[in-house]
Motif scaffolding. Structure first.
Motif, short mmCIF file in Angstrom:
data_model
loop_
_atom_site.label_atom_id
_atom_site.label_comp_id
_atom_site.label_asym_id
_atom_site.label_seq_id
_atom_site.Cartn_x
_atom_site.Cartn_y
_atom_site.Cartn_z
N ILE A 102 0.84 -1.21 0.00
CA ILE A 102 0.00 0.00 0.00
C ILE A 102 0.87 1.25 0.00
CG2 ILE A 102 -1.67 1.33 1.35
CD1 ILE A 102 -2.85 -1.35 2.28
N GLY A 103 1.94 1.24 0.81
CA GLY A 103 2.82 2.40 0.86
C GLY A 103 3.51 2.66 -0.46
N VAL A 104 4.03 1.61 -1.10
CA VAL A 104 4.71 1.76 -2.39
C VAL A 104 3.72 2.24 -3.45
CG1 VAL A 104 5.86 0.49 -4.25
CG2 VAL A 104 6.53 0.09 -1.87
N MET A 105 2.53 1.63 -3.47
CA MET A 105 1.51 2.03 -4.45
C MET A 105 1.13 3.50 -4.27
SD MET A 105 -2.36 0.52 -4.93
CE MET A 105 -2.88 1.28 -3.38
N THR A 106 0.91 3.92 -3.02
CA THR A 106 0.53 5.30 -2.75
C THR A 106 1.62 6.27 -3.18
OG1 THR A 106 -0.78 4.54 -0.85
CG2 THR A 106 -0.26 6.89 -0.96
N ARG A 151 6.54 18.24 -3.91
CA ARG A 151 6.70 16.85 -4.32
C ARG A 151 7.66 16.11 -3.39
NH1 ARG A 151 7.20 17.88 -9.33
NH2 ARG A 151 9.45 17.86 -9.55
N VAL A 152 8.76 16.77 -3.02
CA VAL A 152 9.72 16.15 -2.10
C VAL A 152 9.08 15.94 -0.73
CG1 VAL A 152 11.90 16.49 -0.89
CG2 VAL A 152 11.73 17.07 -3.31
N ALA A 153 8.35 16.96 -0.25
CA ALA A 153 7.71 16.86 1.07
C ALA A 153 6.69 15.72 1.10
CB ALA A 153 7.05 18.18 1.43
N MET A 154 5.88 15.61 0.04
CA MET A 154 4.89 14.54 -0.02
C MET A 154 5.57 13.17 -0.06
SD MET A 154 1.84 15.65 0.23
CE MET A 154 0.92 14.24 -0.35
N GLY A 155 6.69 13.09 -0.78
CA GLY A 155 7.42 11.83 -0.83
C GLY A 155 7.91 11.40 0.54
N LEU A 179 6.49 7.43 5.30
CA LEU A 179 6.18 6.95 6.64
C LEU A 179 5.23 5.76 6.60
CD1 LEU A 179 5.72 10.38 8.48
CD2 LEU A 179 7.72 8.90 8.47
N ILE A 180 4.40 5.67 5.55
CA ILE A 180 3.51 4.51 5.44
C ILE A 180 4.35 3.24 5.31
CG2 ILE A 180 1.72 3.41 4.03
CD1 ILE A 180 0.83 6.15 3.15
#
Length: 416
Positions: free
Chosen positions: A40-44, A271-275, A280-281
């Motif tokens: 789920i984390g990788v997909m998100t 984009r960096v911040a969201m990454g 954390l997921i």
């Protein structure tokens, strides 16, 4: 027998420990749930970064659809010697075409409605990119009178205009009368409506022939500046440097990267911040995997002790549990990357179908710069996400593997 670094019985034990027996279903469920969490984390991460990358590309394309790659202006508000500047600009390497333009603020009114807009005068023979966006009517330049305009679909809707109607434009560049400064006003025929796909242009730009703005504002043969369009827009900074060197002193040259630097830097930072936040997921799932593997170690203490008594080494036991962690993180990462790529690939039509089914719009062009959710897959980012996920999964496995290898056989078998 060995299979690379790992022995065949180590692979067999790792697979067996991941399969649940009736008494161990809860531990196995926790183990595989950590793999699902990694997926789920990788997909998100893949989907979100693809959307943000797509938004940056989409906004850049829309911005440059009606805007030049390089803008050249003179030392003053207007440029009177623009034919010589135009010839010099067109001779620069990498320049596909150059075109003069005039722009000024106007008040567009029709009936009781009035809205402010940017009136841009262009050379119709050098504006094929704008003409390609006309969705109703025709482009300027083919009529008898120069006083004709095309405007964005949103502005036309707000004013209640249709092709063939007369819109009144009032320019603040007025003359001096006995009663003081007075604005200039003229009726223009709406000959076409364009759809740029970019709300700021659709609601605030009116295009007209160059001569019409010159006559409206009494500029003579002067223009505001010259727009340069390049074969490769990413070379704008280098071509702008050449333009500053070759054009006369006083030339003010800016490229699209300078004009929109703050905006695109903000997108990059976001984009960096969201990454980082969405990583954390994966970290939560990895910590869940650590806990589940520690539980497996506690459940398998007797079997680990027996393995050691029959000759299994400390490193061999560690490799068994390292394999378990690698399987969980590997399966989760691969599953998440496949699902993420598929979802990012078909995200725009999927959301369009959901909007149609629910009768609502997720992104309004009047609020955001774009009216849909674009998605552009950056495979370098996907590779980085996959590698980072696998590395985090491997590092998280070392502690449970060390705990398993540290089980003392005598103490584990004492009461068995």
């Amino acid at each position: 027998m060995k299979q690379g670094f790992f022995r065949s019985y180590e692979w067999m034990l790792a697979r067996r420990y991941l399969r649940s027996r009736r008494s161990e279903k809860f531990v196995s469920l926790i183990s595989w749930s950590s793999g699902i969490g990694i997926a789920i984390g990788v997909m998100t991460l893949i989907v979100v970064l693809s959307v943000m990358n797509g938004a940056a590309v989409e906004i850049r394309d829309k911005l440059l659809g009606f805007s030049s790659h390089i803008d050249v202006q003179g030392p003053g508000d207007t440029l009177s010697e623009w034919p010589a500047w135009l010839q010099q600009s067109e001779s620069l390497p990498g320049v596909k075409r150059a075109a003069p333009y005039i722009q000024s603020q106007v008040l567009a009114s029709y009936g009781s409605r009035a809205f402010g807009a940017l009136l841009k005068g262009v050379d119709a023979t050098r504006s094929d990119d704008i003409a390609a966006h006309v969705v109703k009517g025709r482009f300027i330049g083919s009529g008898v009178s120069p006083f004709e305009v095309v405007m964005g679909k949103t502005l036309a809707r707000k004013l209640g205009l249709d092709v063939g109607d007369k819109v009144r434009l009032m320019s603040p560049s007025g003359g001096i009368s006995p009663s003081g400064a007075s604005p200039r006003m003229r009726a223009f025929e709406l000959v076409g409506i364009f759809d740029s796909g970019f709300h700021e242009y659709d609601v605030g730009v009116i295009i007209t022939p160059l001569q019409a703005v010159q006559r409206l504002n009494r500029l003579g043969n002067s223009v505001t500046g010259i727009e340069l369009f390049l074969d490769d827009r990413d070379q704008a900074n280098a071509v702008a440097k050449l333009a500053r060197q070759s054009l006369p002193t006083g030339a003010w040259v800016t490229d699209w990267q300078q004009r929109h630097r703050a905006f695109f830097n903000a997108l990059k930072t976001e984009r960096v911040a969201m990454g980082v936040i969405l990583s954390l997921i994966i970290m939560v799932a990895v910590f869940n995997m650590v806990a589940s593997l520690v539980m497996v170690v506690m459940e398998r203490r007797k079997e680990i002790a027996i393995l050691k008594t029959v000759g299994a080494t400390h490193s061999s036991v560690m490799r068994v549990f390292l394999l378990m962690g690698m399987m969980l993180s590997g399966v989760g990462t691969m599953l998440g990357s496949v699902l993420g790529l598929l979802l990012a690939w078909k995200l725009d039509p999927l959301l369009a179908w959901i909007e149609k089914m629910l009768g609502m719009q997720f992104m309004s062009g009047e609020v955001y710069f774009i009216d849909h959710v674009p998605s552009v897959i950056d495979f370098s980012s996907v590779v980085m996400i996959v590698v980072a996920s696998l590395i985090m999964g491997l590092l998280a496995t070392f502690y449970p593997a060390w705990r398993a290898a540290s089980v003392p056989p005598a103490e584990a078998l004492r009461y068995e």
